[in-house]
Write an enzyme that holds these catalytic residues in place. Structure first.
Site, short mmCIF file in Angstrom:
data_model
loop_
_atom_site.label_atom_id
_atom_site.label_comp_id
_atom_site.label_asym_id
_atom_site.label_seq_id
_atom_site.Cartn_x
_atom_site.Cartn_y
_atom_site.Cartn_z
N TRP A 190 0.86 -1.20 0.00
CA TRP A 190 0.00 0.00 0.00
C TRP A 190 0.88 1.23 0.00
O TRP A 190 2.11 1.09 -0.03
CB TRP A 190 -0.94 -0.02 1.22
CG TRP A 190 -2.26 0.61 0.88
CD1 TRP A 190 -2.66 1.87 1.16
CD2 TRP A 190 -3.34 -0.01 0.16
NE1 TRP A 190 -3.92 2.09 0.65
CE2 TRP A 190 -4.36 0.95 0.03
CE3 TRP A 190 -3.52 -1.27 -0.41
CZ2 TRP A 190 -5.55 0.69 -0.63
CZ3 TRP A 190 -4.72 -1.53 -1.07
CH2 TRP A 190 -5.71 -0.56 -1.17
N ASP A 191 0.29 2.42 0.03
CA ASP A 191 1.17 3.58 -0.02
C ASP A 191 1.82 3.91 1.33
O ASP A 191 2.57 4.86 1.45
CB ASP A 191 0.50 4.82 -0.66
CG ASP A 191 -0.75 5.29 0.06
OD1 ASP A 191 -1.10 4.70 1.09
OD2 ASP A 191 -1.39 6.25 -0.41
N TRP A 192 1.58 3.06 2.33
CA TRP A 192 2.29 3.15 3.60
C TRP A 192 2.79 1.78 4.06
O TRP A 192 3.25 1.64 5.19
CB TRP A 192 1.37 3.73 4.70
CG TRP A 192 -0.04 3.29 4.53
CD1 TRP A 192 -1.07 4.06 4.05
CD2 TRP A 192 -0.61 1.98 4.76
NE1 TRP A 192 -2.23 3.30 3.96
CE2 TRP A 192 -1.97 2.03 4.40
CE3 TRP A 192 -0.10 0.78 5.24
CZ2 TRP A 192 -2.83 0.94 4.49
CZ3 TRP A 192 -0.94 -0.31 5.33
CH2 TRP A 192 -2.30 -0.23 4.96
N ASN A 456 -13.90 1.16 0.75
CA ASN A 456 -13.10 2.39 0.80
C ASN A 456 -12.86 2.93 -0.61
O ASN A 456 -12.18 2.27 -1.42
CB ASN A 456 -11.74 2.11 1.45
CG ASN A 456 -10.82 3.33 1.39
OD1 ASN A 456 -11.05 4.32 2.08
ND2 ASN A 456 -9.80 3.26 0.54
N GLU A 457 -13.45 4.06 -0.89
CA GLU A 457 -13.15 4.88 -2.08
C GLU A 457 -13.50 4.24 -3.42
O GLU A 457 -13.02 4.71 -4.45
CB GLU A 457 -11.67 5.31 -2.07
CG GLU A 457 -11.34 6.21 -0.90
CD GLU A 457 -9.89 6.73 -0.87
OE1 GLU A 457 -9.07 6.22 -1.63
OE2 GLU A 457 -9.63 7.66 -0.09
N GLU A 554 -11.34 11.14 6.14
CA GLU A 554 -9.91 10.91 5.84
C GLU A 554 -9.27 12.22 5.42
O GLU A 554 -9.81 12.92 4.55
CB GLU A 554 -9.75 9.93 4.67
CG GLU A 554 -9.61 8.50 5.04
CD GLU A 554 -9.16 7.64 3.86
OE1 GLU A 554 -8.35 8.12 3.04
OE2 GLU A 554 -9.60 6.50 3.78
C1 BMA Z 1 -6.76 7.05 1.16
C2 BMA Z 1 -6.83 5.81 2.00
C3 BMA Z 1 -5.70 4.91 1.75
C4 BMA Z 1 -4.42 5.67 1.57
C5 BMA Z 1 -4.55 7.08 2.02
C6 BMA Z 1 -3.32 7.90 1.81
O1 BMA Z 1 -6.92 6.80 -0.16
O2 BMA Z 1 -8.07 5.20 1.86
O3 BMA Z 1 -5.98 4.16 0.62
O4 BMA Z 1 -3.41 5.03 2.22
O5 BMA Z 1 -5.58 7.71 1.34
O6 BMA Z 1 -2.98 8.01 0.47
#
Ligand code: BMA
Length: 919
Positions: A190-192, A456-457, A554
């Site tokens: 993932w991005d983290w 999510n998204e 978020e």
């Molecule tokens: C959103 C989250 C994650 C991601 C974060 C930071 O999209 O739902 O998917 O890690 O932003 O980019």
């Protein structure tokens, strides 16, 4: 050998029969790889990576570049096997099942060399009938297929149209097609987070044997009957009746503290039977409701259920019952188009404050009870009341939700789908249906869970066309979307759980999304539902860049974890911001540059001649930047709860991205891997305080809003002080008349043109002065002291290199840090390295000469160890000033301003007054 034998029924008195026996297959198994070249013991629950590590065959998977080095592990097809003797006479039992609470993920199961079933979903619980194959001595084998290879096969087999995304961005160094396998989505990177697509048996395995009948599942939900003004409890018990004749008997449900006891007769026909019971709690008894943290107690009641069945068969269950109502309010707002989006708990509107939860480790067998408790305690310690269990991770273990119940943490529970489109062929849907039905049953009795959310998204991904789908093809994907989240998941939620709302996605427009056919033109609208907002380019000190949304579920900024955390997984050559390691651990494109860019807007970037010093200072500065950015954004959301500006507002939720880390790397988290608080988490403790003054500027006027999450109105005063950077004596200070701080509101308390404020306060300029303020009432209620910078700190004039002395003493388990500073000091950071624990406050602005800060260790720690760690990890080079092992001196952390900088003055030789004259 310890027998993992559990007698599910006490043999009490004559005529009582054992209902069932359970034999756990936890513990030691054998593991071998595809071609048999590797054979090793491995623990269940566990995974291949952990087994290899425990046998010393691999290093820590998180060390340096091992995520790449160990890719082969998840590309191999492993087998778990075990031989065992059942310690009771198995032939005496009519029905024997193999129960697997969690298999990760694709496996074929052989029992005594007979294939008994397959698994394809790590979120499902599997039960296989082994009555005809079980013996006294048995063998069991789980033949896994690599989830990565399986996902690739599934995607290839989906020939009608692609289901994007194919692969994660290269910077994530991950695996492809995770959307084709029902497995923790972030385990492919993932991005983290790293890519560790684990294989193994990640939860309990056991054999269950029973006669006559067996209670398979038991769940319940408290329902409030508004018209009758009374609580009821709906209880559901699922039985497997193996007797050829009906089984009769009675069931007694008791909640002693509510003086409630009810008896029902029942008759169970052979086969799978569901028993539904309806328990009325008398209106005359006061039921204490469960409240989120900061709003009341988390009262729960012990309940027992006793089934007394024919033939002396007794089955008893006990559980904790909590009573609360939750409503998602979507209604018109005066002066603003669209609909509200907020939660009422027990009829009371609650502002949701908190963050987003991701898996606490790539290897779930490392997530201990202690770690969960520590992380969740840190949630309430930071004045949060909500966590969103994000859809790219896992449905957490029972203990997570039990702790949330106990601590008053509301949970926004996503179903596990994230940032992708998903297939909807029948096999996939069947697997998802089983997963969803199981998870609803498992989780629905937890009061902490206040909402289910489909994904999510994914609504946003579809409607904002993240995957560049041609407009003519879009209807296919919309149809798939509706099939999965509406016709399957939503339908199962509505059938299985009436006690909380459901939304299809996050972000979504709620009722508007429904009205637009389950996908909205702009799911991230400020007028409906929730929003996700990220902007790394605009200046985060400028609140005007943030959306005036109904609910921000978020938002966030990255920072680097502290050096003590990184040190454990890196080596000397990695310790610079531009090292291969620093680039490798950054999974978000351009992330390291973005952090420096954002920090550079307001701070001078570190440039010491010592590269290690520069690295440590840069880490520190990214944390300062992140904390300050998220503070500004969160305060903007909190102060917007009561007003409509430009037809937008009534924000009722702020959940920043993200609470915790999965490994030691830069991310949006406020808690580092292992639980150490970043500066952001200390800031959260303040910016989420129940009572908070928020300062900001609009058109050169300075405002202070008072934000209250309290249930009642309080009379209080606001104190506003102005300091020059060069003096610990305020240049002016005022206390307002008594103000009424309305409960559950955000109101303007103070306003003054900035020019007026500067003039009034002894020739202040924006660069030379800083404002601080707090609310107080009769010495009882007190807000944190908040502050407002009138200019960037890189432009601050008179800011000195402060000398801060810390005298450390111990009071029981707690360390007391008595600090004394020589000058005003922003972002004062105390760091005891890897000693587990937290400070009472940190990263604070010190405008008073002395301040006492407490350190709460999470484990027994000696003072000597604490000081040794302080020496190593303080962002400033204060080591030379250490006088004795009980007395340390800190330097102001911003001392790494280059000497040439106009805002930087050396304080040692000249008193602050001097400085002021010279600047
Ligand atoms: C959103 C989250 C994650 C991601 C974060 C930071 O999209 O739902 O998917 O890690 O932003 O980019």
């Amino acid at each position: 050998m310890r027998l993992h034998l559990l007698l599910l029924l006490a043999l009490c008195g004559t005529g009582t029969t054992a209902a069932a026996l359970s034999y756990s297959l936890r513990g030691n198994w054998s593991i071998c790889n595809g071609n048999g070249s590797l054979e090793l013991p491995g623990a269940v629950p566990g995974c291949v990576h952990s087994a290899l590590f425990q046998q010393g065959l691999i290093q820590d998977s998180y060390y340096r570049f091992n995520d790449l080095n160990y890719r082969w592990i998840s590309l191999d097809n492993w087998t778990y096997s075990k031989e065992f003797k059942i310690p009771f006479e198995i032939s005496k039992w009519q029905k024997v099942n193999l129960i697997l609470e969690g298999v990760d993920t694709i496996s074929k199961i052989l029992f005594n060399e007979v294939t008994i079933g397959e698994t394809d979903n790590m979120f499902n619980r599997y039960s296989f009938d082994i009555t005809n194959v079980v013996r006294d001595v048995n063998s069991i084998e789980l033949r896994f297929q690599s989830a990565v290879l399986y996902a690739a096969q599934q995607s290839k087999a989906h020939t009608r149209y692609p289901v994007p995304p194919d692969c994660p961005p290269l910077v994530q160094k991950g695996e492809c097609h995770v959307n084709f396998v029902r497995k923790e989505q972030c385990s492919f990177s993932w991005d983290w987070g790293p890519s560790f697509p684990t294989q193994g048996i990640w939860k309990d395995v056991r054999i269950e044997a029973y006669n006559i009948c067996h209670l398979n599942d038991f769940t319940f939900s408290p329902i409030y009957d508004k018209s009758a003004q009374a609580w009821n409890l709906e209880i559901e018990a699922t039985f497997d009746v193996v007797s050829s004749k009906p089984v009769g008997g009675q069931v007694i449900v008791a909640i002693p503290k509510l003086q409630t006891q009810q008896m029902y007769n029942l008759e169970l026909q052979p086969g799978k039977r569901i028993v539904e019971l309806f328990l009325n709690i008398s209106k005359n008894i006061t039921v204490e409701t469960w409240w989120p943290h900061g709003h009341g107690n988390q009262t729960g009641y012990n309940m027992t259920i006793l089934f007394e069945l024919d033939g002396g068969l007794n089955i008893e269950k006990s559980a904790k019952v909590y009573f609360r109502t939750v409503e998602l309010i979507e209604e018109p707002i005066k002066g603003s188009p669209g609909l509200s989006f907020y939660f009422k708990i027990n009829g009371f509107p609650v502002f949701l404050k908190g963050s987003n939860w991701i898996p606490a480790d790539s290897f779930q067998d490392r997530v201990t009870s202690e770690l969960l408790r520590l992380l969740l305690q840190s949630v309430v310690d930071a004045n949060m009341n909500t966590l969103r269990v994000w859809g790219g991770g896992i449905y957490e273990q029972d203990e997570f939700y039990e702790l949330c119940d106990e601590l008053g943490i509301m949970v926004w529970q996503d179903f596990m789908f994230a940032c992708a489109l998903y297939p909807t062929d029948q096999g996939f849907l069947d697997s998802v249906r089983a997963e969803v039905a199981y998870q609803i049953k498992r989780l629905k009795s937890h009061p902490s869970i206040i909402i289910w959310s489909g994904n999510n998204e994914n609504e946003e991904a579809l409607m904002m066309n993240w995957y560049h789908i041609s407009i003519t093809d879009r209807p296919i994907y919309i149809k798939d979307y509706v099939t999965l989240y509406v016709k399957n998941i939503r339908e199962l939620v509505l059938a299985g759980d009436k006690s909380r709302p459901f939304i299809t996605s996050s972000p979504t427009n709620g009722a508007e999304t429904v009205a637009e056919g389950w996908v909205s033109q702009n799911p991230n609208s400020n007028y409906f539902g929730d929003v996700h907002f990220y902007d790394y380019i605009s200046d985060c000190w400028n609140w005007k860049v943030f959306p005036r949304a109904r609910f921000a579920s978020e938002y966030g900024y990255q920072s680097w974890p502290s050096f003590s955390t990184l040190e454990k997984v890196s080596s000397t050559e990695d310790w610079s911001f531009s090292s291969k390691f620093s680039l490798h651990r950054q999974h978000h494109e351009g992330g390291n540059k973005q952090m420096l860019y954002q920090a550079g807007l307001h701070f001078k970037l570190p440039e010491s001649t010592d590269p290690l010093r520069t690295f440590k200072d840069t880490i520190y500065l990214t944390q300062v930047m992140q904390a300050q950015c998220v503070k500004t954004e969160t305060e903007f959301y909190r102060r917007g709860r009561s007003e409509i500006v430009d037809q937008q507002g009534h924000t009722m939720g702020a959940l920043y991205w993200q609470l915790n880390d999965i490994w030691q790397a830069p991310s949006w988290a406020s808690l580092e891997y292992g639980g150490k608080w970043k500066m952001l988490h200390y800031f959260a403790q303040n910016f989420f305080a129940p009572l908070l003054p928020v300062g900001f500027e609009n058109e050169n006027t300075f405002y202070i809003y008072g934000v209250s999450d309290l249930h009642s109105d309080y009379s209080m005063t606001l104190t506003v002080r102005v300091h020059t950077w060069s003096s610990l004596e305020p240049v002016c200070s005022c206390v307002t008349e008594h103000l009424v701080m309305k409960g559950g509101e955000a109101v303007r308390l103070y306003e003054e043109p900035v020019s007026e404020l500067l003039r009034r306060c002894g020739n202040c300029t924006r660069e030379s002065c800083v404002v601080s303020f707090y609310l107080s009432a009769d010495h009882e209620l007190l807000s944190p002291t908040n502050y407002h910078f009138l200019s960037s700190l890189k432009e601050a004039l008179g800011l000195c290199k402060a000398q801060i002395t810390a005298i450390i003493s111990q009071q029981g388990d707690i360390f007391v840090f008595d600090l004394e500073t020589s000058a005003v000091a922003p972002f004062v950071w105390l760091d005891v390295g890897s000693i587990p624990g937290r400070f009472s406050d940190n990263g604070f602005l010190m405008t008073e000469k002395t301040r006492t800060i407490l350190f709460y260790p999470w484990e027994p720690t000696s003072k000597r160890a604490a000081i040794r760690q302080m020496e190593r990890h303080s962002p400033a080079s204060w080591r030379p000033y250490l006088e004795a092992w009980f007395q340390a001196q800190l330097l102001h952390p911003l001392l790494h301003f280059p000497k040439s900088h106009p805002g930087h003055r050396e304080a040692q030789s000249s008193p602050p007054g001097d400085l002021l004259l010279r600047s």
